[in-house]
Design a protein around this motif. Structure first.
Motif, PDB file in Angstrom:
ATOM      1  N   THR A 150       0.910  -1.630  -0.298  1.00 46.95           N
ATOM      2  CA  THR A 150      -0.329   0.321  -0.183  1.00 46.95           C
ATOM      3  C   THR A 150       1.193   1.446  -0.080  1.00 46.95           C
ATOM      4  O   THR A 150      -0.135   2.088  -0.583  1.00 46.95           O
ATOM      5  N   TYR A 151       2.094   1.451   0.706  1.00 48.48           N
ATOM      6  CA  TYR A 151       3.224   2.780   0.912  1.00 48.48           C
ATOM      7  C   TYR A 151       4.355   2.282   0.423  1.00 48.48           C
ATOM      8  O   TYR A 151       4.826   3.176   0.029  1.00 48.48           O
ATOM      9  N   TYR A 152       4.895   1.336  -0.221  1.00 46.69           N
ATOM     10  CA  TYR A 152       6.177   0.840  -0.558  1.00 46.69           C
ATOM     11  C   TYR A 152       6.498  -0.308  -1.662  1.00 46.69           C
ATOM     12  O   TYR A 152       5.323  -0.785  -1.398  1.00 46.69           O
ATOM     13  N   SER A 153       7.194  -0.222  -2.560  1.00 44.34           N
ATOM     14  CA  SER A 153       7.787  -1.156  -3.527  1.00 44.34           C
ATOM     15  C   SER A 153       9.029  -1.731  -3.690  1.00 44.34           C
ATOM     16  O   SER A 153       9.927  -0.528  -3.659  1.00 44.34           O
ATOM     17  N   VAL A 154       9.069  -2.453  -4.441  1.00 48.11           N
ATOM     18  CA  VAL A 154      10.773  -2.272  -4.955  1.00 48.11           C
ATOM     19  C   VAL A 154       9.931  -3.033  -5.772  1.00 48.11           C
ATOM     20  O   VAL A 154       8.796  -3.981  -6.026  1.00 48.11           O
ATOM     21  N   ARG A 155      11.052  -3.646  -7.253  1.00 44.26           N
ATOM     22  CA  ARG A 155      10.836  -4.191  -7.686  1.00 44.26           C
ATOM     23  C   ARG A 155      12.595  -4.642  -8.857  1.00 44.26           C
ATOM     24  O   ARG A 155      13.632  -4.247  -8.038  1.00 44.26           O
ATOM     25  N   ASP A 156      11.895  -6.024  -8.789  1.00 51.94           N
ATOM     26  CA  ASP A 156      13.454  -6.984  -8.761  1.00 51.94           C
ATOM     27  C   ASP A 156      14.908  -6.349  -8.293  1.00 51.94           C
ATOM     28  O   ASP A 156      15.545  -6.591  -8.662  1.00 51.94           O
ATOM     29  N   ALA A 157      14.558  -6.697  -6.569  1.00 46.05           N
ATOM     30  CA  ALA A 157      15.530  -6.177  -5.891  1.00 46.05           C
ATOM     31  C   ALA A 157      16.166  -6.960  -4.831  1.00 46.05           C
ATOM     32  O   ALA A 157      15.476  -8.230  -4.654  1.00 46.05           O
ATOM     33  N   THR A 158      17.051  -7.322  -4.958  1.00 49.32           N
ATOM     34  CA  THR A 158      17.995  -7.950  -3.887  1.00 49.32           C
ATOM     35  C   THR A 158      18.504  -7.324  -2.930  1.00 49.32           C
ATOM     36  O   THR A 158      20.019  -6.025  -3.570  1.00 49.32           O
ATOM     37  N   VAL A 159      19.002  -7.524  -1.911  1.00 44.31           N
ATOM     38  CA  VAL A 159      20.321  -8.038  -1.271  1.00 44.31           C
ATOM     39  C   VAL A 159      21.288  -7.508  -0.847  1.00 44.31           C
ATOM     40  O   VAL A 159      20.926  -9.406  -1.060  1.00 44.31           O
ATOM     41  N   TYR A 160      22.721  -7.968  -1.753  1.00 44.30           N
ATOM     42  CA  TYR A 160      23.197  -8.346  -1.960  1.00 44.30           C
ATOM     43  C   TYR A 160      23.930  -9.329  -0.347  1.00 44.30           C
ATOM     44  O   TYR A 160      24.902 -10.556  -0.481  1.00 44.30           O
ATOM     45  N   ASP A 161      24.839  -8.526   0.212  1.00 50.78           N
ATOM     46  CA  ASP A 161      25.266  -9.216   1.340  1.00 50.78           C
ATOM     47  C   ASP A 161      24.620  -8.981   2.924  1.00 50.78           C
ATOM     48  O   ASP A 161      24.292  -8.458   3.199  1.00 50.78           O
ATOM     49  N   ARG A 162      24.208 -10.416   3.309  1.00 48.66           N
ATOM     50  CA  ARG A 162      23.318 -10.457   4.176  1.00 48.66           C
ATOM     51  C   ARG A 162      24.129 -11.643   5.338  1.00 48.66           C
ATOM     52  O   ARG A 162      25.303 -12.494   4.708  1.00 48.66           O
TER      53      ARG A 162
END
Length: 335
Positions: A150-162
């Motif tokens: 409803t408030y936030y969105s991402v497209r094809d996102a990756t956090v690479y260092d976890r």
């Protein structure tokens, strides 16, 4: 009972270099954790500070080896996009494995309105917080994440260092809805001391347990963190006077909820007598009596007590707690 005792580094009262020194001293004094608020502006204009939390946590992690470090609390919904917080805390988690905690809350006008951001009513702020936690965890657990909220969105996102182990998320709350949410989905629950005892026994703790029950979780699955406001000194007048800088804490939620200017907050706080200013703090002159008052929160079931001292001599506080108070607490309640 396994207890942890932490130090609240007062980012509203001290600059980043002083705070860093205090955080290192806290580890040396025997504290188990160090937490920092995330403020864009302090409660008081005169003498106030507001260092950026995220670089400070990295510096503290690099100069310590044992203490848990985290926020109490950060608002991942307005000044920050939740995806940025997911990246920042994943990086901290990689650098300092199993030592980092992300404490989150619904926010305050003081931090957000001054940036020109619209300040919605509490129900929307609650929904934003809930959604942001879902997005942060989705980014920590998946790759090429697409999220349409409803408030936030991402497209094809990756956090690479976890990190190998996900950073725990604690929810800070002083009302039943967010407390119930903590019981349902969080790794920890944060609240503050010095309020009407009935608020804890009749409202907050029942809400926490209700959330746990609804999610089919056990009591031990959520860390219960109480930020305990303390002012200990052998001279009572000195112990009272130490609290003066933090007078805004004694304002009612209605008085300060929509205040976004530290100057206005300061003017409101100046009108309060010292006894009212000190009302949020455990003010003690005897160490055994001090420990007894702190013990009320342990008796309620809080297992992680983070101590906030209001005075300007934090070295004295850390030394006193390390030599007189923490040993008494551990002797009485176990560790």
């Amino acid at each position: 009972m396994t207890l942890r005792f932490g130090y609240k580094a007062s980012s509203e009262q001290f600059g980043p270099n002083e705070l860093l020194r205090f955080g290192v001293l806290a580890e040396q004094a025997g504290f188990d954790s160090v937490f920092l608020s995330d403020h864009f502006q302090p409660w008081m204009h005169e003498g106030g500070h507001a260092p950026a939390t995220l670089p400070w946590l990295g510096a503290l992690g690099a100069q310590t080896s044992r203490v848990l470090i985290g926020t109490s609390v950060l608002t991942p919904t307005f000044r920050y996009h939740p995806a940025v917080i997911a990246q920042e805390f994943a990086t901290l988690g990689v650098m300092f494995p199993e030592r980092v905690i992300l404490g989150v809350g619904t926010g305050e006008a003081l931090n957000e309105v001054t940036l020109g951001l619209a300040w919605p009513d509490p129900p929307e702020r609650f929904q934003r917080l809930k959604e942001s936690i879902g997005l942060i965890r989705a980014l920590w657990r998946g790759e090429r994440v697409t999220f349409d909220g409803t408030y936030y969105s991402v497209r094809d996102a990756t956090v690479y260092d976890r990190p190998d182990r996900e950073v725990p998320i604690y929810i800070g709350a002083s009302g039943p809805a967010a407390t119930r949410l903590a019981g349902r989905i969080a790794d920890g629950y944060i609240t503050t001391s010095g309020k009407d005892p009935a608020l804890y026994t009749d409202t907050l703790l029942p809400a926490l347990h209700d959330g746990l029950s609804k999610a089919g979780r056990g009591v031990d699955e959520v860390d219960t963190l109480m930020e305990v406001k303390v002012s200990y000194h052998p001279d009572r007048a000195t112990a009272l006077e130490k609290t003066r800088f933090w007078a805004p804490l004694a304002l009612s939620p209605q008085q300060k909820r929509d205040v976004h200017d530290p100057l206005q907050m300061q003017q409101l706080a100046k009108q309060l007598p010292i006894e009212q200013v000190a009302s949020r703090f455990i003010v003690s002159t005897d160490p055994d009596e001090h420990v007894e008052q702190i013990g009320r929160y342990i008796d309620l079931g809080f297992r992680h007590l983070v101590f906030h001292d209001p005075g300007f001599d934090q070295e004295e506080f850390l030394h006193t707690y390390g030599t007189e108070i923490l040993p008494r607490l551990r002797a009485k309640y176990g560790q």
